[in-house]
Structures are given as structure tokens and as C-alpha cells.
Design a protein around this motif. Structure first.
Motif, PDB file in Angstrom:
ATOM      1  N   VAL A 129       0.810  -1.220   0.000  1.00  0.00           N
ATOM      2  CA  VAL A 129       0.000   0.000   0.000  1.00  0.00           C
ATOM      3  C   VAL A 129       0.844   1.272   0.000  1.00  0.00           C
ATOM      4  N   SER A 130       2.152   1.145   0.236  1.00  0.00           N
ATOM      5  CA  SER A 130       3.017   2.326   0.178  1.00  0.00           C
ATOM      6  C   SER A 130       3.407   2.672  -1.256  1.00  0.00           C
ATOM      7  N   GLU A 131       3.097   1.765  -2.208  1.00  0.00           N
ATOM      8  CA  GLU A 131       3.437   1.974  -3.617  1.00  0.00           C
ATOM      9  C   GLU A 131       2.176   2.184  -4.439  1.00  0.00           C
ATOM     10  N   PRO A 132       1.963   3.391  -4.970  1.00  0.00           N
ATOM     11  CA  PRO A 132       0.743   3.660  -5.747  1.00  0.00           C
ATOM     12  C   PRO A 132       0.502   2.684  -6.891  1.00  0.00           C
ATOM     13  N   SER A 133       1.559   2.270  -7.582  1.00  0.00           N
ATOM     14  CA  SER A 133       1.380   1.349  -8.707  1.00  0.00           C
ATOM     15  C   SER A 133       0.872  -0.002  -8.231  1.00  0.00           C
ATOM     16  N   SER A 134       1.298  -0.417  -7.039  1.00  0.00           N
ATOM     17  CA  SER A 134       0.848  -1.690  -6.479  1.00  0.00           C
ATOM     18  C   SER A 134      -0.622  -1.622  -6.082  1.00  0.00           C
ATOM     19  N   VAL A 135      -1.037  -0.504  -5.495  1.00  0.00           N
ATOM     20  CA  VAL A 135      -2.439  -0.325  -5.111  1.00  0.00           C
ATOM     21  C   VAL A 135      -3.323  -0.312  -6.363  1.00  0.00           C
ATOM     22  N   ALA A 136      -2.878   0.402  -7.383  1.00  0.00           N
ATOM     23  CA  ALA A 136      -3.649   0.481  -8.627  1.00  0.00           C
ATOM     24  C   ALA A 136      -3.792  -0.895  -9.270  1.00  0.00           C
ATOM     25  N   ALA A 137      -2.709  -1.679  -9.246  1.00  0.00           N
ATOM     26  CA  ALA A 137      -2.755  -3.021  -9.836  1.00  0.00           C
ATOM     27  C   ALA A 137      -3.718  -3.925  -9.066  1.00  0.00           C
ATOM     28  N   ALA A 138      -3.727  -3.798  -7.742  1.00  0.00           N
ATOM     29  CA  ALA A 138      -4.615  -4.624  -6.923  1.00  0.00           C
ATOM     30  C   ALA A 138      -6.077  -4.293  -7.198  1.00  0.00           C
ATOM     31  N   VAL A 139      -6.408  -3.016  -7.286  1.00  0.00           N
ATOM     32  CA  VAL A 139      -7.796  -2.616  -7.548  1.00  0.00           C
ATOM     33  C   VAL A 139      -8.213  -3.045  -8.949  1.00  0.00           C
ATOM     34  N   SER A 140      -7.298  -2.927  -9.907  1.00  0.00           N
ATOM     35  CA  SER A 140      -7.599  -3.374 -11.276  1.00  0.00           C
ATOM     36  C   SER A 140      -7.881  -4.869 -11.312  1.00  0.00           C
ATOM     37  N   ALA A 141      -7.134  -5.638 -10.513  1.00  0.00           N
ATOM     38  CA  ALA A 141      -7.350  -7.080 -10.459  1.00  0.00           C
ATOM     39  C   ALA A 141      -8.636  -7.428  -9.718  1.00  0.00           C
ATOM     40  N   LEU A 142      -9.053  -6.543  -8.827  1.00  0.00           N
ATOM     41  CA  LEU A 142     -10.280  -6.766  -8.053  1.00  0.00           C
ATOM     42  C   LEU A 142     -11.527  -6.660  -8.927  1.00  0.00           C
ATOM     43  N   VAL A 143     -11.509  -5.758  -9.880  1.00  0.00           N
ATOM     44  CA  VAL A 143     -12.704  -5.477 -10.685  1.00  0.00           C
ATOM     45  C   VAL A 143     -13.260  -6.717 -11.384  1.00  0.00           C
ATOM     46  N   PRO A 144     -12.421  -7.520 -12.053  1.00  0.00           N
ATOM     47  CA  PRO A 144     -12.977  -8.730 -12.691  1.00  0.00           C
ATOM     48  C   PRO A 144     -13.628  -9.692 -11.699  1.00  0.00           C
ATOM     49  N   TRP A 145     -13.079  -9.752 -10.478  1.00  0.00           N
ATOM     50  CA  TRP A 145     -13.688 -10.627  -9.462  1.00  0.00           C
ATOM     51  C   TRP A 145     -15.071 -10.124  -9.066  1.00  0.00           C
ATOM     52  N   LEU A 146     -15.220  -8.804  -8.963  1.00  0.00           N
ATOM     53  CA  LEU A 146     -16.529  -8.218  -8.661  1.00  0.00           C
ATOM     54  C   LEU A 146     -17.546  -8.576  -9.744  1.00  0.00           C
ATOM     55  N   LYS A 147     -17.099  -8.531 -10.981  1.00  0.00           N
ATOM     56  CA  LYS A 147     -17.993  -8.873 -12.089  1.00  0.00           C
ATOM     57  C   LYS A 147     -18.322 -10.353 -12.096  1.00  0.00           C
ATOM     58  N   GLU A 148     -17.335 -11.166 -11.747  1.00  0.00           N
ATOM     59  CA  GLU A 148     -17.524 -12.619 -11.720  1.00  0.00           C
ATOM     60  C   GLU A 148     -18.530 -13.037 -10.650  1.00  0.00           C
ATOM     61  N   THR A 149     -18.417 -12.451  -9.468  1.00  0.00           N
ATOM     62  CA  THR A 149     -19.310 -12.822  -8.371  1.00  0.00           C
ATOM     63  C   THR A 149     -20.639 -12.089  -8.424  1.00  0.00           C
ATOM     64  N   GLY A 150     -20.641 -10.896  -9.017  1.00  0.00           N
ATOM     65  CA  GLY A 150     -21.852 -10.083  -9.035  1.00  0.00           C
ATOM     66  C   GLY A 150     -22.170  -9.459  -7.693  1.00  0.00           C
ATOM     67  N   LYS A 151     -21.174  -9.409  -6.822  1.00  0.00           N
ATOM     68  CA  LYS A 151     -21.372  -8.853  -5.482  1.00  0.00           C
ATOM     69  C   LYS A 151     -20.671  -7.490  -5.399  1.00  0.00           C
ATOM     70  N   PRO A 152     -21.410  -6.390  -5.329  1.00  0.00           N
ATOM     71  CA  PRO A 152     -20.818  -5.053  -5.342  1.00  0.00           C
ATOM     72  C   PRO A 152     -20.065  -4.738  -4.055  1.00  0.00           C
ATOM     73  N   ILE A 153     -19.191  -3.761  -4.119  1.00  0.00           N
ATOM     74  CA  ILE A 153     -18.452  -3.342  -2.932  1.00  0.00           C
ATOM     75  C   ILE A 153     -19.407  -2.718  -1.925  1.00  0.00           C
ATOM     76  N   GLY A 154     -19.389  -3.246  -0.705  1.00  0.00           N
ATOM     77  CA  GLY A 154     -20.210  -2.690   0.362  1.00  0.00           C
ATOM     78  C   GLY A 154     -19.411  -1.774   1.262  1.00  0.00           C
ATOM     79  N   ALA A 155     -18.114  -2.074   1.409  1.00  0.00           N
ATOM     80  CA  ALA A 155     -17.275  -1.240   2.270  1.00  0.00           C
ATOM     81  C   ALA A 155     -15.819  -1.391   1.873  1.00  0.00           C
ATOM     82  N   VAL A 156     -15.080  -0.320   2.075  1.00  0.00           N
ATOM     83  CA  VAL A 156     -13.632  -0.341   1.954  1.00  0.00           C
ATOM     84  C   VAL A 156     -13.074  -0.111   3.354  1.00  0.00           C
ATOM     85  N   ILE A 157     -12.205  -0.998   3.791  1.00  0.00           N
ATOM     86  CA  ILE A 157     -11.661  -0.948   5.149  1.00  0.00           C
ATOM     87  C   ILE A 157     -10.132  -0.957   5.058  1.00  0.00           C
ATOM     88  N   PRO A 158      -9.503   0.213   4.979  1.00  0.00           N
ATOM     89  CA  PRO A 158      -8.039   0.270   4.872  1.00  0.00           C
ATOM     90  C   PRO A 158      -7.417   0.051   6.251  1.00  0.00           C
TER      91      PRO A 158
END
Length: 262
Positions: free
Chosen positions: A60-89
Motif C-alpha cells: 500500500v506504500s506503492e501507488p502502482s501496487s495499489v492500482a494493480a490490486a484494484v484493477s485485479a479486483l474489478v474482474p472478481w466483482l464482475k464474476e461474483t456479481g457482489k458489489p463493494i459494500g465497504a472499503v476498510i483500509p
């Protein structure tokens, strides 16, 4: 907001308070996206929890790493059909040190940046990248709510100890931006709250000496013990489920107030 069939994005979710939160939300029908630097721990947690959990390796200290993680998260959201309910950093570090040491030397800037980059910039970065995926979800009745941001402040934001200048600065910033974030996101039906735990059992506090632990226990009011993961996870759950909790930083400390010296 209900927990079942929602996705919860939790940084620092492979250990400590983050892991306790992951397990609690998963046990109530939530889908958990575990973001953590420790891939071995993360994969173990996913293997234990099953298909409703997915691990994303991130620094999380590296912006490129955070961006890559969120980009990888999006397909999983589409696959499950379960929207984000909360972000807990929940990822965070301590690294104590006074601004000037006993030899009259200033603390290395790198030490300050290490704490601030994880505890503050990393928090803001994860939130900002997840928000576009929250604002597009279908709001729930009766209030038109889309989700909630649950941040982790600290009792150090109120009464920090000597040597906690960087840590207190980062956690104080989280406390200060809670109301602003709530106001900024109100138009989207997204709430923002923060929790300020005191001395909790975690990887960070596990590094303390037995002497320091005993000194801390002397200033506890009630209960006279360190906080536990389930205490924190229960508060996160309440923040998610209670729609009137918004714009506030909640102290979770058993009435403990830290003195300037232990």
C-alpha cells in the motif's frame, strides 16, 4: 447496510485486526477481498475461507501496487456479481522515533515517509481507486445507501506517546478527514467513519517488550485487558450495519487515556 452478498475490500487483511474483520464479515455472508503484502498468509486465509474470499498481493506504500490490486479486483466483482459494500483500509505500521534523538540528530526522513506512506497516503489511495466502483452500484432502500468507508485511526490521534510523532500525525489525519470524506461522499449515499482503537493485540503491539505491556495495563480502566480482534471486528460490523453512523471517529479503548509517560 446489510453484509450478506456484498464485497468488503480490506487492506492488511491477512493478519491482526484486518484478519479478524475478514473472518467476521465472511461468517455473515460477505465476500472478502484481502489486500496484503504477505502472500503466504493471504493464500492461507483464502484456503481456509473458500470461494467467497480472494487474495490480492499489494504494497500500500506503492501507488502502482495499489492500482494493480484494484484493477485485479474489478474482474472478481464482475464474476461474483457482489458489489463493494465497504472499503476498510486496515494496513498500518508504527516505527516509533522522536524527531530528534539523544545525539541531537534529526530522524531520517525515510522513517517518517515509511509511516505516512502506509498509514495515510495508502489509505487515501485505496479509497480513491475503489470509489468509482462504489458510486455506480445500485443504492439500497430505504436511504439510498451505496456503501461505507471504515478507516482505522488510533488513540494516538488523541493522546499519543513520546516517539509516536509520525504515527500520531498519520492517525490524526485519518480522524480529521472522516467528516470531510462523509460530506464529500454524501451525494453518492456513501458514509465514512473511523475507529480509534487503543492498545489491541496485533502484530504491531506484539513487538513491544513485556515491560511496556505491563506499564500499559496499569492505565487501563475497564476492561483491564488489551483489546482483541473480535472487539475491533464487532465495531467494524456495527459501522457497516448502522446507517446513522457517519462522519465520526469512534474511540474503542475501554476509557483508557494514555499519560505522557508510562
Amino acid at each position: 447496510m446489510h453484509i450478506k452478498d456484498r464485497t468488503f475490500v480490506i487492506s492488511g487483511g491477512a493478519s491482526g485486526l484486518g484478519l479478524a474483520t475478514v473472518k467476521d464479515l465472511h461468517s455473515r455472508g460477505g465476500y472478502v477481498a484481502i489486500l496484503d503484502l504477505n502472500a503466504e498468509n493471504g493464500q492461507k486465509v483464502v484456503a481456509e475461507l473458500g470461494t467467497h474470499a480472494k487474495f490480492f498481493e499489494v504494497d500500500v506504500s506503492e501507488p502502482s501496487s495499489v492500482a494493480a490490486a484494484v484493477s485485479a479486483l474489478v474482474p472478481w466483482l464482475k464474476e461474483t456479481g457482489k458489489p463493494i459494500g465497504a472499503v476498510i483500509p486496515a494496513a498500518g505500521v508504527g516505527m516509533p522515533g522522536k524527531l530528534i534523538d539523544r545525539h541531537n540528530e534529526p530522524i531520517p526522513l525515510e522513517s517518517l515517509e515509511f509511516v505516512l506512506n502506509i498509514n495515510l497516503r495508502g489509505v487515501l489511495d485505496l479509497i480513491r481507486l475503489c470509489l468509482p466502483h462504489m458510486t455506480k452500484t445500485t443504492p439500497t432502500e430505504p436511504d439510498g445507501e451505496r456503501g461505507v468507508i471504515v478507516m482505522v485511526s488510533s488513540s494516538a490521534a488523541y493522546d499519543g506517546q513520546p516517539g509516536q510523532v509520525a504515527y500520531a500525525a498519520s492517525k490524526g489525519a485519518v480522524r480529521s478527514m472522516t467528516l470531510v470524506l462523509a460530506r464529500d461522499l454524501a451525494q453518492y449515499g456513501i458514509r465514512a467513519v473511523s475507529i480509534a482503537p487503543s492498545y489491541f493485540e496485533s502484530n504491531m503491539t506484539a513487538q513491544m517488550s513485556e515491560k511496556v505491556r505491563k506499564s500499559l495495563e496499569k492505565v487501563f480502566e475497564f476492561p483491564r485487558r488489551a483489546g482483541r480482534g473480535e472487539d475491533f471486528a464487532g465495531m467494524v460490523r456495527h459501522c457497516i450495519e448502522n446507517s446513522m453512523l457517519n462522519g465520526e471517529c469512534i474511540r474503542l479503548d475501554g476509557a483508557t487515556r494514555m499519560p505522557s509517560r508510562l
